[in-house]
Design a protein around this motif. Sequence first.
Motif, PDB file in Angstrom:
ATOM      1  N   ARG A  82      34.693  32.445  49.099  1.00  0.00           N
ATOM      2  CA  ARG A  82      35.410  32.227  47.835  1.00  0.00           C
ATOM      3  C   ARG A  82      35.538  30.726  47.585  1.00  0.00           C
ATOM      4  O   ARG A  82      35.876  29.969  48.499  1.00  0.00           O
ATOM      5  CB  ARG A  82      36.816  32.834  47.878  1.00  0.00           C
ATOM      6  CG  ARG A  82      36.838  34.331  48.148  1.00  0.00           C
ATOM      7  CD  ARG A  82      36.202  35.109  46.996  1.00  0.00           C
ATOM      8  NE  ARG A  82      36.090  36.532  47.324  1.00  0.00           N
ATOM      9  CZ  ARG A  82      37.051  37.412  47.156  1.00  0.00           C
ATOM     10  NH1 ARG A  82      38.221  37.031  46.677  1.00  0.00           N
ATOM     11  NH2 ARG A  82      36.853  38.668  47.464  1.00  0.00           N
ATOM     12  N   VAL A  98      37.510  28.287  44.728  1.00  0.00           N
ATOM     13  CA  VAL A  98      38.406  28.174  43.584  1.00  0.00           C
ATOM     14  C   VAL A  98      38.507  26.709  43.211  1.00  0.00           C
ATOM     15  O   VAL A  98      38.924  25.871  44.022  1.00  0.00           O
ATOM     16  CB  VAL A  98      39.809  28.744  43.886  1.00  0.00           C
ATOM     17  CG1 VAL A  98      40.697  28.638  42.642  1.00  0.00           C
ATOM     18  CG2 VAL A  98      39.732  30.189  44.357  1.00  0.00           C
ATOM     19  N   ASN A 123      35.469  30.806  40.999  1.00  0.00           N
ATOM     20  CA  ASN A 123      36.319  30.871  39.815  1.00  0.00           C
ATOM     21  C   ASN A 123      37.106  29.569  39.682  1.00  0.00           C
ATOM     22  O   ASN A 123      37.115  28.739  40.590  1.00  0.00           O
ATOM     23  CB  ASN A 123      37.282  32.053  39.922  1.00  0.00           C
ATOM     24  CG  ASN A 123      36.551  33.388  39.886  1.00  0.00           C
ATOM     25  OD1 ASN A 123      36.067  33.813  38.844  1.00  0.00           O
ATOM     26  ND2 ASN A 123      36.447  34.046  41.041  1.00  0.00           N
ATOM     27  N   THR A 176      48.352  32.008  42.015  1.00  0.00           N
ATOM     28  CA  THR A 176      47.118  32.392  41.329  1.00  0.00           C
ATOM     29  C   THR A 176      45.906  32.106  42.197  1.00  0.00           C
ATOM     30  O   THR A 176      44.950  32.897  42.229  1.00  0.00           O
ATOM     31  CB  THR A 176      47.000  31.644  39.995  1.00  0.00           C
ATOM     32  OG1 THR A 176      48.236  31.751  39.280  1.00  0.00           O
ATOM     33  CG2 THR A 176      45.894  32.218  39.143  1.00  0.00           C
ATOM     34  N   LEU A 191      42.914  34.826  43.650  1.00  0.00           N
ATOM     35  CA  LEU A 191      41.460  34.668  43.535  1.00  0.00           C
ATOM     36  C   LEU A 191      40.782  34.569  44.902  1.00  0.00           C
ATOM     37  O   LEU A 191      39.597  34.885  45.025  1.00  0.00           O
ATOM     38  CB  LEU A 191      41.136  33.440  42.685  1.00  0.00           C
ATOM     39  CG  LEU A 191      41.468  33.562  41.199  1.00  0.00           C
ATOM     40  CD1 LEU A 191      41.219  32.242  40.487  1.00  0.00           C
ATOM     41  CD2 LEU A 191      40.676  34.694  40.539  1.00  0.00           C
ATOM     42  N   ALA A 202      40.486  40.297  44.461  1.00  0.00           N
ATOM     43  CA  ALA A 202      39.666  39.681  43.407  1.00  0.00           C
ATOM     44  C   ALA A 202      38.178  39.822  43.701  1.00  0.00           C
ATOM     45  O   ALA A 202      37.383  38.958  43.359  1.00  0.00           O
ATOM     46  CB  ALA A 202      40.041  38.206  43.261  1.00  0.00           C
ATOM     47  N   ILE A 207      35.718  39.483  40.596  1.00  0.00           N
ATOM     48  CA  ILE A 207      36.012  38.412  39.638  1.00  0.00           C
ATOM     49  C   ILE A 207      35.143  37.216  40.006  1.00  0.00           C
ATOM     50  O   ILE A 207      35.244  36.672  41.108  1.00  0.00           O
ATOM     51  CB  ILE A 207      37.500  38.040  39.670  1.00  0.00           C
ATOM     52  CG1 ILE A 207      38.346  39.257  39.291  1.00  0.00           C
ATOM     53  CG2 ILE A 207      37.780  36.894  38.700  1.00  0.00           C
ATOM     54  CD1 ILE A 207      39.840  39.025  39.373  1.00  0.00           C
ATOM     55  N   ASN A 208      34.292  36.804  39.090  1.00  0.00           N
ATOM     56  CA  ASN A 208      33.337  35.732  39.371  1.00  0.00           C
ATOM     57  C   ASN A 208      33.034  34.980  38.077  1.00  0.00           C
ATOM     58  O   ASN A 208      32.795  35.596  37.034  1.00  0.00           O
ATOM     59  CB  ASN A 208      32.042  36.323  39.951  1.00  0.00           C
ATOM     60  CG  ASN A 208      31.081  35.261  40.467  1.00  0.00           C
ATOM     61  OD1 ASN A 208      31.505  34.261  41.052  1.00  0.00           O
ATOM     62  ND2 ASN A 208      29.791  35.474  40.274  1.00  0.00           N
ATOM     63  N   GLN A 268      35.049  33.075  36.283  1.00  0.00           N
ATOM     64  CA  GLN A 268      36.136  33.102  35.307  1.00  0.00           C
ATOM     65  C   GLN A 268      37.008  31.849  35.395  1.00  0.00           C
ATOM     66  O   GLN A 268      37.130  31.240  36.449  1.00  0.00           O
ATOM     67  CB  GLN A 268      36.986  34.351  35.506  1.00  0.00           C
ATOM     68  CG  GLN A 268      36.201  35.641  35.364  1.00  0.00           C
ATOM     69  CD  GLN A 268      35.441  35.725  34.056  1.00  0.00           C
ATOM     70  OE1 GLN A 268      36.050  35.648  32.979  1.00  0.00           O
ATOM     71  NE2 GLN A 268      34.125  35.866  34.126  1.00  0.00           N
TER      72      GLN A 268
END
Length: 259
Positions: A137, A139, A182, A230, A234, A239, A242-243, A245
Amino acid sequence: MRCDLRGKVALVTGAAGAIGSSIAKRLSDNGAAVVVADINSEGASQVAAGLSDAIACTVDIRDAASVDSAIAAIMDRHGRLDILINNAGVNTLAHRVTLDEFPPEEWDRITGIDLDGLYIMSRAALAPMLAAGRGGRIVNIASVVGLAAMRLQSPFVAAKAGIIHLTRSMAIELGAKGILTNAIAPGSVMTALTAKLFYDDDGKFAGRTQEFLAHVPLARPAQPEEIAETVLFLASPAASYINGQVLAVDGGWTAGYMM
């Protein structure tokens, strides 16, 4: 929220600051081993000391050698890297001026950290993430000014807009390899910079706090912990689809014009 990040290793840049330290704490509280990375060595050490499984790492994200050294140290200690939070960033207090008056050296400093530094760190961190083949991940911390421009901070606006499209590009490139990318676009957050600008007697925008907050439906700045929550979402298993975004965490600031 609560999630299970046990066995995951998370790297948080700019982690000595208000937002970064809150992010590091939320990830740590949910089981991740956290690398608290910052150019401020003392601040990073103080944050790491307050977490259950964390190490401090001094890194200048503008310097590829410094970044490579940090990644090597993480791999030596943990043998893996699962989560990258690109939080490190700067703006300016002194130079809130129009583009024609903006000093080139200050432009280079801001874009060099906020955008170029994010690229340098992401490129280095992706090597072990991709080699392991376990996914991961990323972010990126952008800003609402990357979605809706504001005046008198042109390099910050340009860098944050760049982060938003870079996030989308990374998501397209990396999603098939299991790495989800994200971004979060915070609005006003109660950090030391916000306090200095709006709440100190000699702040550049002292006395204009209510005028500024009139554009925010919730009528207040965010707390750093609200941004961290938040980020945790993510980075969490919740999540998983979710990619690419960009989530505005802004109290409704970018939803529309407040009359």
